[in-house]
Scaffold this active site. Structure first.
Site, PDB file in Angstrom:
ATOM      1  N   THR A  43       6.547   1.784  -2.545  1.00 36.64           N
ATOM      2  CA  THR A  43       6.194   0.441  -3.003  1.00 36.64           C
ATOM      3  C   THR A  43       5.158   0.516  -4.120  1.00 36.64           C
ATOM      4  O   THR A  43       5.245  -0.230  -5.109  1.00 36.64           O
ATOM      5  CB  THR A  43       5.630  -0.392  -1.840  1.00 36.64           C
ATOM      6  OG1 THR A  43       6.518  -0.302  -0.722  1.00 36.64           O
ATOM      7  CG2 THR A  43       5.471  -1.843  -2.236  1.00 36.64           C
ATOM      8  N   THR A  44       4.181   1.420  -3.984  1.00 37.72           N
ATOM      9  CA  THR A  44       3.144   1.560  -4.995  1.00 37.72           C
ATOM     10  C   THR A  44       3.714   2.078  -6.309  1.00 37.72           C
ATOM     11  O   THR A  44       3.130   1.867  -7.374  1.00 37.72           O
ATOM     12  CB  THR A  44       2.023   2.487  -4.477  1.00 37.72           C
ATOM     13  OG1 THR A  44       1.554   1.981  -3.236  1.00 37.72           O
ATOM     14  CG2 THR A  44       0.858   2.568  -5.433  1.00 37.72           C
ATOM     15  N   TYR A 106      14.016  -7.804   4.428  1.00 35.10           N
ATOM     16  CA  TYR A 106      14.707  -9.053   4.130  1.00 35.10           C
ATOM     17  C   TYR A 106      15.871  -9.367   5.065  1.00 35.10           C
ATOM     18  O   TYR A 106      15.983 -10.477   5.551  1.00 35.10           O
ATOM     19  CB  TYR A 106      15.194  -9.106   2.667  1.00 35.10           C
ATOM     20  CG  TYR A 106      15.659 -10.479   2.252  1.00 35.10           C
ATOM     21  CD1 TYR A 106      14.735 -11.500   2.046  1.00 35.10           C
ATOM     22  CD2 TYR A 106      17.009 -10.768   2.096  1.00 35.10           C
ATOM     23  CE1 TYR A 106      15.159 -12.777   1.695  1.00 35.10           C
ATOM     24  CE2 TYR A 106      17.444 -12.037   1.746  1.00 35.10           C
ATOM     25  CZ  TYR A 106      16.512 -13.041   1.546  1.00 35.10           C
ATOM     26  OH  TYR A 106      16.935 -14.302   1.207  1.00 35.10           O
ATOM     27  N   TYR A 132       9.100   4.848   7.258  1.00 35.53           N
ATOM     28  CA  TYR A 132       8.019   4.029   6.707  1.00 35.53           C
ATOM     29  C   TYR A 132       8.063   2.680   7.417  1.00 35.53           C
ATOM     30  O   TYR A 132       8.961   1.877   7.190  1.00 35.53           O
ATOM     31  CB  TYR A 132       8.216   3.869   5.201  1.00 35.53           C
ATOM     32  CG  TYR A 132       7.131   3.098   4.473  1.00 35.53           C
ATOM     33  CD1 TYR A 132       5.913   2.779   5.056  1.00 35.53           C
ATOM     34  CD2 TYR A 132       7.340   2.692   3.160  1.00 35.53           C
ATOM     35  CE1 TYR A 132       4.941   2.088   4.367  1.00 35.53           C
ATOM     36  CE2 TYR A 132       6.370   1.997   2.455  1.00 35.53           C
ATOM     37  CZ  TYR A 132       5.177   1.692   3.062  1.00 35.53           C
ATOM     38  OH  TYR A 132       4.220   0.999   2.366  1.00 35.53           O
ATOM     39  N   ARG A 137       5.510  -6.152   5.009  1.00 37.40           N
ATOM     40  CA  ARG A 137       6.388  -6.302   3.847  1.00 37.40           C
ATOM     41  C   ARG A 137       7.861  -6.426   4.231  1.00 37.40           C
ATOM     42  O   ARG A 137       8.610  -7.184   3.623  1.00 37.40           O
ATOM     43  CB  ARG A 137       6.226  -5.110   2.893  1.00 37.40           C
ATOM     44  CG  ARG A 137       4.934  -5.114   2.102  1.00 37.40           C
ATOM     45  CD  ARG A 137       4.918  -3.941   1.135  1.00 37.40           C
ATOM     46  NE  ARG A 137       3.684  -3.880   0.369  1.00 37.40           N
ATOM     47  CZ  ARG A 137       3.506  -4.459  -0.813  1.00 37.40           C
ATOM     48  NH1 ARG A 137       4.484  -5.169  -1.339  1.00 37.40           N
ATOM     49  NH2 ARG A 137       2.352  -4.339  -1.456  1.00 37.40           N
ATOM     50  N   LYS A 160       5.165   7.121   8.263  1.00 39.41           N
ATOM     51  CA  LYS A 160       4.073   6.488   7.535  1.00 39.41           C
ATOM     52  C   LYS A 160       3.868   5.133   8.195  1.00 39.41           C
ATOM     53  O   LYS A 160       4.701   4.239   8.071  1.00 39.41           O
ATOM     54  CB  LYS A 160       4.408   6.323   6.052  1.00 39.41           C
ATOM     55  CG  LYS A 160       3.328   5.564   5.287  1.00 39.41           C
ATOM     56  CD  LYS A 160       3.738   5.284   3.846  1.00 39.41           C
ATOM     57  CE  LYS A 160       2.674   4.459   3.140  1.00 39.41           C
ATOM     58  NZ  LYS A 160       3.074   4.105   1.746  1.00 39.41           N
ATOM     59  N   ILE A 202      -0.801   8.493   3.393  1.00 38.32           N
ATOM     60  CA  ILE A 202      -0.114   8.228   2.136  1.00 38.32           C
ATOM     61  C   ILE A 202      -0.855   7.049   1.530  1.00 38.32           C
ATOM     62  O   ILE A 202      -0.725   5.914   1.973  1.00 38.32           O
ATOM     63  CB  ILE A 202       1.380   7.954   2.350  1.00 38.32           C
ATOM     64  CG1 ILE A 202       2.056   9.210   2.928  1.00 38.32           C
ATOM     65  CG2 ILE A 202       2.048   7.559   1.037  1.00 38.32           C
ATOM     66  CD1 ILE A 202       3.523   9.040   3.255  1.00 38.32           C
TER      67      ILE A 202
END
Length: 290
Positions: A43-44, A106, A132, A137, A160, A202
């Protein structure tokens, strides 16, 4: 192999395009500063606004530049299982050390759907997979029980965890075993996370403060929590300031202050408000980075 401080790498841009020169500069800098691994195109790394070709270019470049000096965990997630398989296969083909696979966002699958999705990705290529879990999110939370089922698959080796719930570390040790690699996905609680049995982070903040984050992680892994707390006190204002707006935007601004890449991001993200920039400047000064 997977422990310590691993920056969730930003993806540098210049005039709307990938800035591969800056990416190379960042990888070399992170390795020199003591980061113990690299995690591109999470995402980053602005994965939602990269094309598939750009996504794969960044992964291939980071693996090439790192050249085996530190492990590379390649972002490979999607809410589309077929698309996720493409990214996992690509990560394996170019020599990444593991694939980071986010819980599908989503479309909100059930726990049974999560097992099906991760099993498909596990079976598609010969590469370790790190789950993850970031319900804030993805709007779906993988339970410790579900993770325990997936941990039975030989290539699903860790998580993560960005739930912010430190108790999850102990719960996941119970369901997945003590050898299951637990990495924090939240900088501010990484101290407590490792005290419960985590082995690294992370990190978004490590984009800007890789040496401090690496030394902080090393202190926790050595069991020196008094020293780790000193690092925590130094880093905490930066953790908070970077996340006043979306964290990757804060990280890019911090890197721009260090002359390492531009602060350019892609819409729908925007560059920071002046008040946020001032807070990051103050936090970087507190941490001894400016």
């Amino acid at each position: 192999m997977f422990k310590g401080s691993m920056p969730a790498l930003v993806t540098p841009f210049s005039n709307g395009e990938l800035d591969l020169d800056a990416l190379k500069r960042l990888v070399e800098w992170h390795i020199d500063q003591g980061s113990s691994g690299l995690v591109p195109v999470g995402t980053t790394g602005e994965s939602p606004t990269l094309t598939h070709d750009e996504h794969e270019t960044v992964i291939a470049e980071v693996v090439k530049i790192a050249a085996g000096r530190v492990p590379v965990i390649a972002g490979a997630g999607s809410n589309n299982t077929v698309e996720g398989k493409r990214f996992v296969k690509f990560a394996a083909e170019v020599g990444a050390d593991a694939a980071l696979v986010v819980t599908p966002y989503y479309n909100r699958p059930t726990q049974r759907g999560l097992i099906g999705h991760f099993t498909e990705l596990h079976d598609c290529a010969d590469i370790p997979i790190v789950i993850y879990n970031i319900p804030g999110r993805s709007v779906v939370d993988m339970t410790p029980a579900t993770m325990g089922e997936l941990a039975k698959l030989p290539q699903i080796i860790g998580v993560k965890d960005a739930t912010g719930d430190i108790a999850r570390v102990s719960q996941q040790r119970a369901s997945c075993g003590s050898d299951f690699v637990q990495l924090s996905g939240e900088d501010a609680t990484a101290l407590g996370f490792n005290a419960h049995g985590g082995v690294g982070c992370i990190s978004v903040t490590a984009n800007v403060a890789p040496k401090l984050c690496a030394e902080f992680q090393a202190a926790t892994l050595a069991g020196d929590y008094a020293l780790a707390l000193e690092y925590q006190d130094k880093l905490m204002p930066l953790h908070e300031a970077i996340f006043m707006e979306p964290g990757l935007v804060g990280a890019k601004y911090g890197l721009s202050r260090l002359g390492l890449c531009s602060e350019e991001v892609r819409l729908p993200l925007t560059t920071l408000e002046d008040s946020t920039k001032a807070a990051i400047d103050a936090a970087m000064l507190h941490a001894g980075l400016l």
